[in-house]
Design a protein around this motif. Sequence first.
Motif, PDB file in Angstrom:
ATOM      1  N   UNK A  79       0.711  -1.251  -0.040  1.00 51.65           N
ATOM      2  CA  UNK A  79      -0.005  -0.095   0.018  1.00 51.65           C
ATOM      3  C   UNK A  79       0.696   1.301  -0.036  1.00 51.65           C
ATOM      4  N   UNK A  80       0.463   2.043  -0.794  1.00 53.30           N
ATOM      5  CA  UNK A  80       1.246   3.604  -0.921  1.00 53.30           C
ATOM      6  C   UNK A  80       0.108   4.526  -0.126  1.00 53.30           C
ATOM      7  N   UNK A  81       0.386   5.103   0.954  1.00 54.68           N
ATOM      8  CA  UNK A  81      -0.436   6.044   1.428  1.00 54.68           C
ATOM      9  C   UNK A  81      -0.021   7.390   1.359  1.00 54.68           C
ATOM     10  N   UNK A  92      -6.583  12.387  20.563  1.00 51.08           N
ATOM     11  CA  UNK A  92      -7.532  12.916  19.853  1.00 51.08           C
ATOM     12  C   UNK A  92      -6.885  13.454  18.699  1.00 51.08           C
ATOM     13  N   UNK A  93      -6.088  12.589  17.812  1.00 52.95           N
ATOM     14  CA  UNK A  93      -5.490  12.905  16.638  1.00 52.95           C
ATOM     15  C   UNK A  93      -6.280  12.336  15.506  1.00 52.95           C
ATOM     16  N   UNK A  94      -6.154  12.972  14.365  1.00 48.35           N
ATOM     17  CA  UNK A  94      -7.020  12.718  13.180  1.00 48.35           C
ATOM     18  C   UNK A  94      -6.237  12.750  11.950  1.00 48.35           C
ATOM     19  N   UNK A  95      -6.111  11.698  11.096  1.00 52.73           N
ATOM     20  CA  UNK A  95      -5.433  11.599   9.993  1.00 52.73           C
ATOM     21  C   UNK A  95      -6.307  11.548   8.810  1.00 52.73           C
ATOM     22  N   UNK A  96      -6.114  12.143   7.648  1.00 49.50           N
ATOM     23  CA  UNK A  96      -6.987  12.021   6.430  1.00 49.50           C
ATOM     24  C   UNK A  96      -6.090  12.022   5.262  1.00 49.50           C
ATOM     25  N   UNK A  97      -6.307  11.256   4.333  1.00 43.35           N
ATOM     26  CA  UNK A  97      -5.834  11.115   3.146  1.00 43.35           C
ATOM     27  C   UNK A  97      -6.368  10.090   2.137  1.00 43.35           C
ATOM     28  N   UNK A  98      -5.545   9.485   1.324  1.00 40.43           N
ATOM     29  CA  UNK A  98      -5.685   8.504   0.538  1.00 40.43           C
ATOM     30  C   UNK A  98      -4.711   7.365   0.231  1.00 40.43           C
ATOM     31  N   UNK A  99      -5.103   6.359  -0.574  1.00 40.98           N
ATOM     32  CA  UNK A  99      -4.178   5.190  -0.765  1.00 40.98           C
ATOM     33  C   UNK A  99      -4.285   4.356  -1.708  1.00 40.98           C
ATOM     34  N   UNK A 100      -3.318   4.062  -2.043  1.00 43.14           N
ATOM     35  CA  UNK A 100      -3.286   2.954  -3.369  1.00 43.14           C
ATOM     36  C   UNK A 100      -2.751   1.594  -3.033  1.00 43.14           C
ATOM     37  N   UNK A 101      -3.872   0.612  -2.781  1.00 40.86           N
ATOM     38  CA  UNK A 101      -3.558  -0.589  -2.241  1.00 40.86           C
ATOM     39  C   UNK A 101      -3.434  -1.586  -3.498  1.00 40.86           C
ATOM     40  N   UNK A 142      -8.412   1.161  -7.539  1.00 41.95           N
ATOM     41  CA  UNK A 142      -7.022   1.213  -6.904  1.00 41.95           C
ATOM     42  C   UNK A 142      -6.972   2.477  -5.990  1.00 41.95           C
ATOM     43  N   UNK A 143      -7.996   3.201  -5.802  1.00 43.38           N
ATOM     44  CA  UNK A 143      -7.950   4.280  -4.821  1.00 43.38           C
ATOM     45  C   UNK A 143      -9.013   4.559  -3.811  1.00 43.38           C
ATOM     46  N   UNK A 144      -8.404   4.734  -2.598  1.00 42.32           N
ATOM     47  CA  UNK A 144      -9.493   4.681  -1.490  1.00 42.32           C
ATOM     48  C   UNK A 144      -9.163   6.105  -0.864  1.00 42.32           C
ATOM     49  N   UNK A 145     -10.302   6.934  -0.242  1.00 43.40           N
ATOM     50  CA  UNK A 145      -9.754   7.938   0.786  1.00 43.40           C
ATOM     51  C   UNK A 145     -10.173   7.309   2.043  1.00 43.40           C
TER      52      UNK A 145
END
Length: 150
Positions: A79-81, A92-101, A142-145
Motif C-alpha cells: 500500500x502507498x499512503x 485526539x489525533x485525526x489523519x486523513x488522506x488517500x491510498x493505493x493498495x 485502486x484508490x481509497x480515501x
Amino acid sequence: MDKKSRSIKRMTVIGIVFLLLVIAVLSFASSKSASIRRFVKNNSVELTQYAENIIQTGSNGENETYGDYEVTYWADTGMVEFVARKAGIGSSSVYEGFYYPLNDTPLGFQGNQVDFTVSDSGWTWKESKGDNWEYTEKIQEHWFWFEFHF
C-alpha cells in the motif's frame, strides 16, 4: 432588563456561536474530503504511475512527498499512503488522506490489515478495546480515501 433575561440572552448567543463553529468545522472536514477525491480523480494516471513505481522499486525514500501530501510505502501490504491532514494531539489525533493498495481492497491506516465492516458508502473499523476508528471509501479503481481517529 432583569438578570434572568440577560442570562437567557447570553446563553442563546453562546449557543448560536457554538452551533456556527460546529457547522464551520463540519463544512471544512467535508470540503477537505471532496478536494482529496477531486485531486485523485483529476490526477489518477500520474498518481497510479507514481504509486506503482514505488511498489516496483520497493521504496519511496525517507520523508517522501507528492505535492502537499506525505507519502509512505507499506511493503507488507503493498500500500502507498498519502496523508493530506494531521490534526490534534495524542489521543485526539485525526489523519486523513488517500491510498493505493496493490490488491484494490480496503486497508487500514499505515497499511494495517483490519476487520472492516461495510457501512454507508464504505467501510468502518473500530478498535474493540479503545477509541480508535477508521472510515474508508473507494474513490475509483485502486484508490481509497480514509479518515483515521486515535
